[in-house]
Design a protein around this motif. Structure first.
Motif, PDB file in Angstrom:
ATOM      1  N   ARG A  18       0.803  -1.223   0.000  1.00 42.07           N
ATOM      2  CA  ARG A  18       0.000   0.000   0.000  1.00 42.07           C
ATOM      3  C   ARG A  18       0.840   1.280   0.000  1.00 42.07           C
ATOM      4  N   PRO A  19       1.710   1.450  -0.980  1.00 44.80           N
ATOM      5  CA  PRO A  19       2.506   2.691  -1.042  1.00 44.80           C
ATOM      6  C   PRO A  19       1.657   3.929  -1.307  1.00 44.80           C
ATOM      7  N   ALA A  20       0.657   3.825  -2.178  1.00 45.57           N
ATOM      8  CA  ALA A  20      -0.194   4.988  -2.469  1.00 45.57           C
ATOM      9  C   ALA A  20      -0.997   5.404  -1.239  1.00 45.57           C
ATOM     10  N   THR A  21      -1.440   4.419  -0.468  1.00 46.87           N
ATOM     11  CA  THR A  21      -2.192   4.713   0.749  1.00 46.87           C
ATOM     12  C   THR A  21      -1.312   5.458   1.741  1.00 46.87           C
ATOM     13  N   ARG A  22      -0.099   5.000   1.955  1.00 43.40           N
ATOM     14  CA  ARG A  22       0.808   5.664   2.894  1.00 43.40           C
ATOM     15  C   ARG A  22       1.101   7.095   2.457  1.00 43.40           C
ATOM     16  N   LYS A  23       1.288   7.283   1.162  1.00 46.19           N
ATOM     17  CA  LYS A  23       1.566   8.628   0.642  1.00 46.19           C
ATOM     18  C   LYS A  23       0.369   9.553   0.859  1.00 46.19           C
TER      19      LYS A  23
ATOM     20  N   ASP B 186      -4.739   1.475  -3.703  1.00 43.98           N
ATOM     21  CA  ASP B 186      -3.589   0.814  -4.312  1.00 43.98           C
ATOM     22  C   ASP B 186      -4.004  -0.291  -5.269  1.00 43.98           C
ATOM     23  N   GLY B 187      -5.309  -0.486  -5.423  1.00 46.11           N
ATOM     24  CA  GLY B 187      -5.797  -1.506  -6.340  1.00 46.11           C
ATOM     25  C   GLY B 187      -5.928  -2.885  -5.736  1.00 46.11           C
ATOM     26  N   ASN B 188      -5.721  -3.009  -4.430  1.00 45.16           N
ATOM     27  CA  ASN B 188      -5.903  -4.298  -3.771  1.00 45.16           C
ATOM     28  C   ASN B 188      -7.395  -4.621  -3.689  1.00 45.16           C
ATOM     29  N   LYS B 189      -7.785  -5.780  -4.174  1.00 42.38           N
ATOM     30  CA  LYS B 189      -9.197  -6.184  -4.192  1.00 42.38           C
ATOM     31  C   LYS B 189      -9.458  -7.158  -3.039  1.00 42.38           C
ATOM     32  N   LEU B 190     -10.545  -6.921  -2.315  1.00 44.23           N
ATOM     33  CA  LEU B 190     -10.862  -7.709  -1.130  1.00 44.23           C
ATOM     34  C   LEU B 190     -12.273  -8.271  -1.199  1.00 44.23           C
ATOM     35  N   ASP B 191     -12.431  -9.530  -0.767  1.00 49.03           N
ATOM     36  CA  ASP B 191     -13.756 -10.078  -0.509  1.00 49.03           C
ATOM     37  C   ASP B 191     -14.214  -9.505   0.824  1.00 49.03           C
ATOM     38  N   ASP B 192     -15.307  -8.760   0.806  1.00 44.79           N
ATOM     39  CA  ASP B 192     -15.727  -8.019   1.999  1.00 44.79           C
ATOM     40  C   ASP B 192     -16.756  -8.807   2.804  1.00 44.79           C
ATOM     41  N   PHE B 193     -16.323  -9.311   3.952  1.00 42.96           N
ATOM     42  CA  PHE B 193     -17.220  -9.987   4.887  1.00 42.96           C
ATOM     43  C   PHE B 193     -17.514  -9.117   6.106  1.00 42.96           C
TER      44      PHE B 193
END
Length: 457
Positions: free
Chosen positions: A31-36, A77-84
């Protein structure tokens, strides 16, 4: 100096520490974009977050969401998550259900708030009664507000000062519910911010599943209402024992107290909530969070006899502020989303799909726990599933508090995130929505098993 335990919930402490470090580093690297972005913009908020509980997520730093649809969520950052997690029940029917999104677009063209009802409000009222039963309804913005208003009504109708709640309960941030039971006595919960009033003057606390402790408090003659969830949630989940709810109804009637059922989390139980599914008979009914598809809305309803008593009270009281109601509550956007959710999203078909897939999830997690020899257990209430890092079943709030294992839970949360799965931050809760696919459930079970295999190798 106290020595660290060699085992934590059956896991070697040194192994847990090593997994925790690795998973935190993996989360950060992804997550570099998130930190920035956080470095540039978070300082405007108190403690760098818009709401303090956003710090309670066990991830190393907050994730910034780009979009969510159905049961999938993507960060910047484009990370895709299954949201539970699904907004901790707020989006229990999935993110942006199509009928709700359509209702928002339509209502947005006709105004957002004007302190007057709409024709859709009448439709929503009818649907509330169809879904939940014969109650006279009122609209709030949060379940906290709905519970707070319900308690004012209960005190007005009964003329009594106290509410009876259960140790470890969750009813939002209602002041009156912020008490605990210690050595058989009611005390204010520790950690309350800026609390100056003595909460034991307005509240009493019993243990869930302990009817004797309930009756002891009711015998004082001070209890206006029993406020309870059908199942204890927002902690390690505690199921009601056989006869408990029937006993609450009988005791409330015998001692002249009102019974308030808060279904804000247990709406996962099925169509009409736990109350309808299991035939409970509250005097006042409260539900919030997902009832309008994720748009901030809650409802509370009074049985006809209670409504009649309350209207009589209003007719006799002096003029002046009631201490109830907020300007933006019962706005037309709420009614548009409420009617769309109740009529087209909160359906028997969707609940059946949720129930079936939640059963698949609970069974899969329980099998992996047994295979790995973990001293844990799984609990399910309809579409709501929790794994608990202790043997079960749990009987009350005190046992639920002792069953929490933050060291394990923090590692599991972050490790699941790194494997593409998001679960609720405050406890090990997972929700299955109508949009949740079998493959998402299987991915969660596989990720859980991968972590367990390492922990209990």
């Amino acid at each position: 100096m106290a020595r660290k335990p060699a085992l934590i919930a059956g896991v070697p402490a040194s192994r847990l520490e090593a997994i925790a470090r690795r998973e935190a580093d993996r989360y950060t690297a992804a997550r570099p974009a998130t930190r920035k972005a956080l470095g540039k913009g978070a300082a405007s908020f108190l403690d760098s977050v818009p709401m303090h509980w956003m710090k309670d997520w066990p991830m190393p730093f907050p994730m910034l969401v780009a979009r969510a649809k159905g049961a999938r969520l993507t960060d910047i950052d484009g990370n895709k998550l299954d949201d539970f997690c699904l907004g901790d029940t707020g989006s229990m029917f999935g993110h942006s259900p199509a009928p709700v999104a359509k209702a928002i677009r339509k209502q947005a063209r006709n105004g957002l708030t004007y302190m007057l009802p709409t024709e859709t409000a009448l439709t929503a009222g009818r649907l509330l009664t169809e879904r939940f039963g014969d109650f006279a309804w009122q609209i709030a913005t949060t379940a906290t507000d709905a519970n707070r208003f319900a308690l004012r009504v209960a005190r007005a109708v009964t003329g009594r000062p106290k509410v009876l709640v259960f140790n470890g309960c969750y009813h939002g941030t209602v002041d009156d519910a912020m008490v605990a039971r210690h050595d058989g006595a009611t005390i204010p919960r520790p950690g309350l911010v800026g609390q100056v009033a003595d909460l034991t003057r307005v509240a009493a606390c019993a243990e869930f599943n302990d009817l004797a402790s309930v009756e002891a408090e009711l015998k004082t003659g001070e209890i206006a209402a029993i406020l309870t969830e059908p199942v204890m949630t927002n902690s390690c989940m505690v199921l009601p024992q056989p006869g408990f709810h029937e006993g609450l109804r009988r005791l409330a009637t015998d001692y002249g107290a009102l019974l308030i059922i808060d279904e804000t989390h247990t709406i996962s139980s099925g169509l009409g909530g736990y109350t309808r599914v299991h035939g409970l008979d509250p005097d006042i009914f409260v539900v919030g969070k997902c009832v309008a598809g994720g748009v901030p809305t809650a409802v509370w309803g009074l049985r006809p006899k209670v409504a009649e008593g309350y209207l009589s009270y209003l007719g006799a009281k002096p003029a002046g502020h009631s201490g109830m109601g907020t300007t933006l509550s019962a706005n037309p956007m709420q009614f548009a989303c409420l009617a769309a959710t109740l009529g087209k999203v909160m359906t028997a078909e969707n609940y059946a799909r949720m129930e079936k897939r939640a059963g698949r999830l609970a069974q899969g997690l329980a099998q992996r726990i047994e295979t790995r020899g973990a001293p844990w257990h799984v609990v399910r209430v309809g579409a709501r599933v929790e794994f608990i890092c202790a043997p079960g079943p749990l009987g009350n709030g005190a046992e639920a508090a002792n069953a929490h294992v933050p060291e394990i839970e923090t590692v599991l949360h972050t490790a699941l995130l790194n494997r593409g799965v998001l679960i609720a931050p405050f406890h090990n809760m997972m929700l299955v929505s109508p949009a949740t696919k079998k493959r998402q459930i299987d991915r969660l079970i596989a990720a859980f098993d991968e972590i367990l295999a390492e922990m209990f190798a």
